[in-house]
Design a protein around this motif. Structure first.
Motif, PDB file in Angstrom:
ATOM      1  N   ARG A 203      -2.946 -11.601 -42.493  1.00 27.19           N
ATOM      2  CA  ARG A 203      -4.466 -12.327 -42.681  1.00 27.19           C
ATOM      3  C   ARG A 203      -4.389 -13.001 -44.019  1.00 27.19           C
ATOM      4  NH1 ARG A 203      -8.614 -11.056 -39.665  1.00 27.19           N
ATOM      5  NH2 ARG A 203      -8.330  -9.546 -37.941  1.00 27.19           N
ATOM      6  N   THR A 207      -9.158 -14.679 -42.201  1.00 29.62           N
ATOM      7  CA  THR A 207      -8.248 -15.230 -41.092  1.00 29.62           C
ATOM      8  C   THR A 207      -7.174 -14.678 -40.578  1.00 29.62           C
ATOM      9  OG1 THR A 207      -9.536 -17.328 -41.626  1.00 29.62           O
ATOM     10  CG2 THR A 207      -7.581 -17.565 -40.390  1.00 29.62           C
ATOM     11  N   TRP A 208      -7.103 -14.332 -39.512  1.00 28.01           N
ATOM     12  CA  TRP A 208      -5.741 -13.737 -38.876  1.00 28.01           C
ATOM     13  C   TRP A 208      -4.872 -15.153 -38.541  1.00 28.01           C
ATOM     14  CZ3 TRP A 208      -3.683 -15.209 -34.058  1.00 28.01           C
ATOM     15  CH2 TRP A 208      -2.709 -14.720 -33.610  1.00 28.01           C
TER      16      TRP A 208
END
Length: 374
Positions: A203, A207-208
């Motif tokens: 991450r 946000t991955w």
């Protein structure tokens, strides 16, 4: 006693500042930091330097006790521990030179004796020995390099990933699934040969993301007077990046380099946008014209163009499902070590590549949630 340590300072804009500092063993204090270059320029320069340094003096390599330091944005300097790698590399180099010297001595003696005692019509056979010797050295080099690469991938690269990504994970044997690669809509033909490795997950902010090296090829058969000849042509070779965009898309929107031409437009609906620079660089297609304009806001288009300037003619982008997928072409093979390659330069180059890809999240402002998933 002094030792050399590499410090990599990575800025929030994705730039990497590299410098060598002398560190006193009892103090562990660094002196200086020099030079700044873009991630892509750094990678090209580092690979060029490695090519020039294939025959450098092993004794000039850094101290085995030296670490490799990384400075991540907003954090304290961190050291990547080399462990037993420097000593392992030196030992394998010594072994290689031992094979070379012993083999060379035996070869010289055998070459002389065979040339003296063999009949005239059989003396050509003595040239088999040098060929065997060269092959032996090549096999030893490949075997030792493979052993070093295994250690590097399993002990050093994961540290670099963890320092850049939150909950970062690196798996050298895993990659991007072929069906995910094809679901991007960036390539119309399924590859006949597909290889993927070196998966990085983690991450950046909220946000991955994940990315891996992908090499997709198609087989082309050509009829000749001697029969059918097969050749392999690259569909794509480089990094394939995938991240959560925090928005479910009803359709699919793709941006591919404009030089792909009219053939790419077959069966696709082109989208016209106000950003002329983006329209010149990309062919923008979508299955939903309204949604494409909704996704490609003026701000996002400007950010995509900044990314394009960093990787000119190397990017293809897809908005699919709830993800953004980016295919970045590159001819470099990352995360690989060699018997004569510098550990310092490898860490420097691979960290630049990792940071360059994770920086996409910041450059496209993906942590700012302007939408919510439906």
């Amino acid at each position: 006693m002094k030792r050399t340590k590499l410090m990599l300072s990575i800025t929030a804009e994705g730039r990497l500042i590299a410098s060598e500092v002398e560190v006193k063993q009892e103090q562990g204090a660094a002196d200086s930091m020099v030079g700044e270059a873009s991630v892509e320029e750094q990678e090209d320069e580092l690979f060029d330097e490695e090519d020039r340094d294939e025959d450098f003096d092993p004794d000039a390599e850094e101290d085995a006790s030296a670490g490799v330091g990384l400075l991540v944005p907003g954090g304290e300097p961190q050291e990547v521990h080399c462990g037993a790698f420097p000593e392992k590399q030196r030992r394998l180099r010594r072994n290689w030179w031992l094979w070379a010297l012993i083999g060379g001595a035996v070869l010289g003696i055998g070459f002389y004796l065979l040339g003296r005692f063999l009949p005239e019509d059989l003396r050509w056979g003595r040239w088999i020995a040098p060929v065997v010797w060269v092959v032996m050295l090549g096999v030893a080099y490949a075997s030792y390099s493979q052993s070093l690469t295994y250690y590097y991938k399993n002990h050093i690269v994961p540290q670099c990933v963890n320092l850049i990504c939150t909950r970062g994970r690196y798996d050298p044997s895993d990659g991007i699934e072929e069906d995910v690669f094809m679901s991007s809509g960036l390539y119309s033909r399924w590859p006949d040969r597909y290889k993927t490795e070196d998966l990085v997950c983690g991450r950046i902010g909220r946000t991955w993301l994940r990315f891996a090296e992908v090499h997709a090829q198609e087989e082309r058969r050509v009829e000749t007077k001697n029969g059918t000849r097969s050749t392999w042509v690259d569909i794509f070779r480089g990094f394939f990046f995938e991240a959560d965009f925090n928005k479910h898309f009803r359709g699919q929107t793709t941006l591919v380099p404009n030089f792909w031409g009219a053939k790419w437009l077959a069966g696709r609906q082109r989208v016209s946008l106000e950003n002329q620079a983006l329209m010149k660089a990309f062919l923008v297609c979508s299955t939903d014209q309204v949604e494409a304009r909704y996704i490609l806001t003026p701000s996002l288009m400007e950010r995509i163009m900044l990314l394009w300037k960093r990787y000119p003619e190397q990017l293809s982008i897809s908005f699919t499902g709830s993800r953004i997928m980016i295919a970045r072409r590159t001819s470099h093979n990352h995360y690989e070590m060699g018997l004569w390659r510098s550990l310092r330069r490898c860490v420097e180059c691979d960290t630049a590549a990792i940071r360059g890809l994770t920086a996409i999240v910041e450059e496209l402002n993906m942590n700012t949630r302007i939408w919510t998933k439906e």
